[in-house]
Design an enzyme around this catalytic site. Structure first.
Site: not given
Ligand code: UN1
Length: 506
Positions: A297, A241-242, A263, A246
């Site tokens: 992300c 998440g953000s 993450e 975290g």
């Molecule tokens: C995410 O955005 O939290 O590499 C994970 C990627 C994907 C996973 C993203 N396999 O864009």
């Protein structure tokens, strides 16, 4: 109570309900958590949130299941994950439909997300026979020195709306073969997709003889997650998440000496050098920056382009952007679906205002479409420098363009942000590529050459440095975070020599 502002078109609502039911799940009706579809902004279903008692009971169940599961041989545990992978394959279309309905992804990306779950199940099945410990030469005669990896305990998984199921599967599939049990708090924005997955795990568990209670899903917001974070029975909290989330989770888990796998946000950049294959670069850039409506992300948020090609590249990316179809993800040919909620558009337009104030020029995009749901055209923005707004992660499709003259300058700009998830260089020059991957190159957890920043395969370790949180999930040896290591020294001699030549008594 949630406001039912529109009536959901029967179509989406019944499609979601059918898909959830096909996966074997019941929907706990209530009046706490509205499941909304960003496709048109309407309420699909209203669910009951898990109470503090529900959370405590789920953790207790998972703890009890752990005491049985940890002594099942790992290759036998693999059978659960193999069955789960089969069920995910069987229900691929149901799950992908739910991902589109709840997260707004286009069907191809939604299917890709389900495929990512299937892939990690396959990986985990193989892993179930490869949870290797090392043996080391002992300095003492008649002694053996080795390590053994043991199951860790209950894993609390907190996941985000944008990968509502793949990130859960990275954690759950690996945790299960490692002998752990899982309590999952999905985003409150994607509860139906989570309930469907939970039902498939339960079925896989029943069919493969795994203990009851080895998986639970909790519905609700931050307070539900907070209870997982603070409970000493949760051995590992894996949270996606953000950075703000975290910052809260990390210290709370640390305070009770629990383990944490974070993450968090990314602010991913690509460097484009004069030798780059621009056709390929443009394709890679557009998928990474505008795909998933900029809500990965790993989304590409910054382009750092050599000054000799920046005008040409901006023009070409702008051309591609103008051809992107934005709209209902279920419509043929649409490549960019909705933003998850109103707040995302507010963040996007506020960031664009700040970029303009800092001297930026919006080359194209950045407009809100007049229709139900939150739809915005991906924005391409030229910036005179890496100002504050560029150094922040805005979870929306904005691509900032900066220019550079020397590779050192490009790498310095690249690394000068608080986040450290994914990165890329587009170049045909081997020296530049290797420099980018070297110790003094990209400081990210993921560094690519001639592909964009998003769309990683599951076989590698996934995660990043700095404010991204340092965790690694999915492939490679990420499984080690889900187990505890015991170092064993075994004396099979009749003597008792002490290490380091210490003498004690005789
Ligand atoms: C995410 O955005 O939290 O590499 C994970 C990627 C994907 C996973 C993203 N396999 O864009």
């Amino acid at each position: 109570a949630p406001q039912m502002t529109h009536t959901a078109p029967l179509d989406l609502r019944s499609r979601a309900a059918d898909a959830v039911r096909a996966c074997g799940a019941d929907i706990p009706s209530g009046d706490d958590v509205p499941a909304l579809s960003p496709v048109d902004g309407t309420v699909l279903h209203t669910l009951r949130a898990s109470s503090p008692e529900d959370v405590a009971a789920a953790i207790e169940c998972a703890q009890q299941a752990f005491s049985q599961w940890r002594v099942v041989p790992a290759p036998v545990r693999g059978a659960l994950v193999r069955r789960l992978g089969e069920l995910l394959t069987e229900h691929k279309d149901d799950l992908a439909a739910l991902v589109t309905i709840e997260a707004g992804k286009i069907p191809s990306e939604a299917l890709g997300e389900v495929q990512e779950m299937i892939d990690v199940c396959e990986f985990a099945v193989g892993l179930s026979r490869q949870l290797y410990g090392r043996t080391m030469p002992s300095e003492r005669p008649g002694h053996r020195l080795m390590e053994t990896w043991h199951p860790l305990g209950v894993v609390g998984v907190i996941s985000a709306f944008n990968f509502p199921v793949a990130v859960w599967a990275w954690n759950a599939a690996i945790a299960f073969v490692c002998g752990d049990t899982v309590v999952w708090k999905p985003s409150e924005l994607t509860p139906l997709t989570a309930l469907a997955c939970d039902a498939l795990v339960r079925r896989a568990a029943a069919e493969s003889g795994a203990p009851d209670g080895l998986h639970a899903v909790l519905i609700g917001s931050g307070s539900v997650g907070g209870q997982l974070v603070d409970d000493p029975r949760v051995a590992l909290v894996s949270a996606t998440g953000s950075v703000r989330m975290g910052r809260e989770v990390g210290p709370r888990v640390a305070a009770r000496f629990g383990r944490c796998l974070l993450e968090l946000g990314g602010n991913n950049a690509a460097v484009v050098t004069p030798s780059a294959d621009l056709d390929l670069a443009v394709r890679g850039i557009v998928f990474a920056a505008a795909g998933t409506a900029g809500q990965r992300c790993t989304t590409l948020r910054r382009l750092i382009v050599h000054s000799s090609i920046v005008d040409t590249l901006v023009e070409r990316v702008a051309d591609a952007y103008r051809q992107l179809r934005v709209g209902d993800p279920f419509e043929d040919g649409v490549l960019v679906g909705p933003l998850i909620r109103e707040r995302s558009w507010q963040a996007m337009s506020a960031a664009l205002d700040r970029a303009r104030t800092a001297g930026g020029t919006v080359v194209c995009g950045g407009d809100r479409m007049d229709r139900d749901g939150v739809y915005a055209t991906p924005a391409l923005v030229r910036m005179p420098s890496q100002s504050e707004v560029v150094r922040e992660e805005t979870f929306a499709p904005i691509l900032y363009v900066l220019s550079y003259d020397t590779l050192d300058e490009a790498i310095a700009l690249h690394n000068n942000v608080p986040q450290g998830l994914a990165s890329a260089i587009f170049t045909l020059d081997q020296r530049e590529a290797e420099r980018f991957l070297a110790a003094d190159g990209s400081d990210c957890g993921i560094a690519n050459v001639n592909i964009g920043t998003s769309g990683a395969e599951i076989g590698g370790a996934f995660g990043g440095e700095k404010e991204t949180g340092g965790g690694r999930e999915s492939g490679s040896d990420s499984w080690k975070a889900y187990m505890r290591r015991a170092t064993n020294t075994v004396n099979y001699s009749t003597e008792l020599p002490l290490a380091q030549g210490v003498r004690f008594g005789r």
